[in-house]
Design a protein around this motif. Structure first.
Motif, mmCIF file in Angstrom:
data_model
loop_
_atom_site.group_PDB
_atom_site.id
_atom_site.type_symbol
_atom_site.label_atom_id
_atom_site.label_comp_id
_atom_site.label_asym_id
_atom_site.label_seq_id
_atom_site.Cartn_x
_atom_site.Cartn_y
_atom_site.Cartn_z
ATOM 1 N N GLY A 18 0.825 -1.209 0.000
ATOM 2 C CA GLY A 18 0.000 0.000 0.000
ATOM 3 C C GLY A 18 0.857 1.257 0.000
ATOM 4 O O GLY A 18 0.571 2.225 -0.712
ATOM 5 N N LEU A 19 1.934 1.246 0.792
ATOM 6 C CA LEU A 19 2.770 2.450 0.886
ATOM 7 C C LEU A 19 3.515 2.719 -0.424
ATOM 8 O O LEU A 19 3.576 3.860 -0.888
ATOM 9 C CB LEU A 19 3.758 2.320 2.048
ATOM 10 N N PHE A 20 4.084 1.662 -1.027
ATOM 11 C CA PHE A 20 4.770 1.871 -2.304
ATOM 12 C C PHE A 20 3.788 2.349 -3.384
ATOM 13 O O PHE A 20 4.121 3.183 -4.221
ATOM 14 C CB PHE A 20 5.465 0.585 -2.773
ATOM 15 N N THR A 21 2.555 1.807 -3.342
ATOM 16 C CA THR A 21 1.545 2.252 -4.318
ATOM 17 C C THR A 21 1.283 3.750 -4.133
ATOM 18 O O THR A 21 1.232 4.519 -5.102
ATOM 19 C CB THR A 21 0.231 1.453 -4.133
ATOM 20 N N SER A 22 1.150 4.161 -2.875
ATOM 21 C CA SER A 22 0.864 5.586 -2.617
ATOM 22 C C SER A 22 2.024 6.458 -3.080
ATOM 23 O O SER A 22 1.827 7.556 -3.607
ATOM 24 C CB SER A 22 0.572 5.814 -1.131
ATOM 25 N N TYR A 23 3.233 5.949 -2.901
ATOM 26 C CA TYR A 23 4.437 6.696 -3.313
ATOM 27 C C TYR A 23 4.444 6.921 -4.829
ATOM 28 O O TYR A 23 4.633 8.046 -5.309
ATOM 29 C CB TYR A 23 5.669 5.911 -2.846
#
Ligand SMILES: Cc1cc2nc3c(=O)[nH]c(=O)nc-3n(C[C@H](O)[C@H](O)[C@H](O)COP(=O)(O)OP(=O)(O)OC[C@H]3O[C@@H](n4cnc5c(N)ncnc54)[C@H](O)[C@@H]3O)c2cc1C
Length: 388
Positions: free
Chosen positions: A20-25
Motif C-alpha cells: 500500500g505504501l509503495f503504491t501511494s508513493y
C-alpha cells in the motif's frame, strides 16, 4: 489514532504495508493526490513487519523474474532515494535439490533466469557447500545460485517509503478500519470506515492477508486465502553464511543477518484464514530446529532469540493480483503476494499505480488481473517456486 483530515480524497488505499505504501508513493509522484492510506493496525503490523527480507530473481515465470529484477535495482537505489539504510546485502540465493525431480525443476528455473540475462548457475553439491560452509551434503544432488539475489532489513524499508510518501503529501491514518466500499452510478464513490464515510474516486485493496476479507465486504468475492507462516531468529554466530539457503524438499529457508543471527522459516500446516491469529505454535520450534540442524549441523547448540508469524496472502496460481476489478469500476487490486510481496513490491506497485491512472502496463492482464479467477476455466500461468 488520528482520523482523516478531509471528507474526500482522490483515492484511498486500504493497507499501509509495503504494498500500500509503495503504491501511494508511485501515485503521489505521478501527481494523483490527494491520497489517503488507511490501516486498522500500526506501521509494520502486517506481513511487512514479519518477513524474512529475502529478495530473489530466481522464478519459474519470466514476468516474475522481470518484476523481481526491477525490484532489486530499486532496493539498490533505496538509500539514495529514500534516505534510509535497508541493509541490502546481495549474498545470493542458493536453492538446494535433493532428488532428480527437484534438480530438473532447478534446471528449468535456471534456463528461464539465465535467458533473462541474469548470471544464474547450476552447482554440484561440493560447489554449493563452498558457498555455505558447514552445509550438510548427504542428500544433496545439486543446487542453483544467483549472486545478485539478497536480503534486506524490512523495517527501515517500510519506514523509508512511509516517510517519503508522507513528504509527497500522502496522508496515512493508523487505527482506522475500512469496512466496505461506497458506490454511486455503478462505480466507486468512496469507502466506509470505522470513523465514517470518506469520498474517493478509486480504492486500492492492499490489505495483505486480509485482502479477501476486504474484497468480500465490498461484495467482490475473492479466491485469495491467508495462510499463517512461522519464522525465527537465533542468537548470533560469527558471520559465515553469505547466501539465503532454500531447500526445495521441505521449504526450509535461512539466511544470516549482518548482526550474525540466523533468520529462517519452515512451512508447517495451519488452518487457512486469519482467525487463528499470528502467534507462534509449539509445533514450529522442534520442527524448525530439526530441519535447521539437519541442514547446518553447527546450529545444534544455538539458542533461539525470538519466533513470530504472519500471513501470506495466497492466490490459486501463486501470482499476485494486480489491476482493476471488472466488477466494480474504480476498485483496484494490489494483493495476493504470497510469501514474496516484499521483493515484488517496488516494481508491481508501479503497475498498480498505472492501473489506477488508467495507463497501460506491461503486465499481461490474463496472468495478473483479477478477471483470471472470474470466468470459467483455469488461469493462464502459475508460479510455484514458492518457499522463501
Ligand atoms: C513469515 C513470513 C516470511 C516472509 N518472507 C518474505 C521474504 O523473505 N521476502 C518477501 O518478499 N516476502 C516475504 N514474505 C511476504 C511479505 O512479507 C508480504 O508479501 C508483504 O509484506 C505483503 O505486504 P502487504 O503490504 O501486501 O501486506 P501487509 O504488510 O500485511 O499489510 C496489510 C495491511 O492491511 C491492513 N488492513 C487489513 N485489512 C484492513 C482493513 N479492512 N482496513 C484497514 N487496514 C486493513 C493490515 O493492518 C496490514 O497492516 C513473508 C511473509 C511472512 C509472513
Amino acid at each position: 489514532m488520528t482520523g482523516p483530515s478531509r471528507a474526500h480524497y482522490r483515492g484511498v488505499i486500504v493497507g499501509a504495508g509495503i504494498v500500500g505504501l509503495f503504491t501511494s508513493y508511485h501515485l503521489a509522484r505521478a501527481g494523483a493526490g490527494p491520497i489517503l492510506v488507511l490501516d486498522r493496525g500500526f506501521l509494520s503490523s502486517g506481513a511487512s513487519g514479519r518477513n524474512g527480507g529475502g529478495v530473489r530473481q530466481q522464478w519459474e515465470t519470466r514476468a516474475t523474474v522481470r518484476l523481481a529484477r526491477e525490484a532489486i535495482a530499486e532496493y539498490r537505489r533505496f538509500g539514495r532515494e529514500f534516505d534510509y539504510n535497508i541493509w541490502f546485502r546481495q549474498g545470493g540465493y542458493l536453492f538446494l535439490a535433493e532428488s532428480p525431480a527437484e534438480l530438473e525443476r532447478l534446471r528449468r528455473v535456471h534456463s528461464v533466469v539465465a535467458s533473462e540475462g541474469l548470471a544464474s548457475r547450476l552447482l554440484a553439491p561440493e560447489e554449493a557447500a563452498r558457498l555455505a560452509p558447514g552445509l550438510s551434503t548427504s542428500r544433496l544432488v545439486g543446487a542453483s545460485f544467483l549472486d545478485s539475489d539478497g536480503t534486506l532489513y524490512p523495517f527501515p524499508a517500510v519506514w523509508g517509503v512511509y516517510e517519503r510518501a508522507r513528504a509527497l503529501g500522502v496522508e496515512v491514518c493508523f487505527g482506522v478500519e475500512a469496512t466496505g466500499v461506497r458506490r454511486d452510478s455503478g462505480r466507486v464513490s468512496g469507502v466506509s470506515t470505522s470513523v465514517g464515510p470518506i469520498g474517493a474516486e478509486w480504492v486500492v485493496n492492499a490489505a495483505g492477508g486480509w485482502s479477501a476479507e476486504f474484497s468480500e465486504r465490498c461484495g467482490l468475492p475473492s479466491p485469495n486465502v491467508a495462510t499463517r507462516h512461522e519464522i525465527l531468529a537465533t542468537e548470533p554466530l560469527k558471520p559465515f553464511l553469505d547466501p539465503m539457503i532454500i531447500r526445495l524438499a521441505d521449504g526450509l529457508y535461512v539466511s544470516q543477518t549482518m548482526r550474525g543471527e540466523l533468520v529462517g522459516g519452515l512451512t508447517i500446516p495451519h488452518r487457512p484464514g486469519t482467525s487463528g491469529g499470528m502467534a507462534s505454535s509449539v509445533e514450529f520450534l522442534p520442527a524448525m530446529a530439526r530441519a535447521l540442524i539437519d541442514l547446518l549441523p553447527r546450529t545444534s547448540t544455538l539458542g533461539v532469540l525470538r519466533a513470530w508469524s504472519g500471513f501470506y496472502d495466497d492466490t490459486p496460481d501463486g501470482l499476485p493480483v494486480i489491476g482493476p476489478d471488472p466488477r466494480l469500476p474504480g476498485f483496484v487490486h494490489a494483493n495476493g503476494f504470497g510469501g514474496h510481496g516484499f521483493m515484488l513490491a517496488p516494481a508491481s506497485t508501479r503497475r498498480v499505480a498505472q492501473s489506477v491512472l488508467g495507463e497501460r502496463s506491461d503486465l499481461d492482464p490474463a496472468m495478473f488481473g483479477p478477471q483470471r479467477f472470474l470466468g470459467p476455466g483455469s488461469p493462464r500461468a502459475s508460479e510455484r517456486l514458492q518457499p522463501g
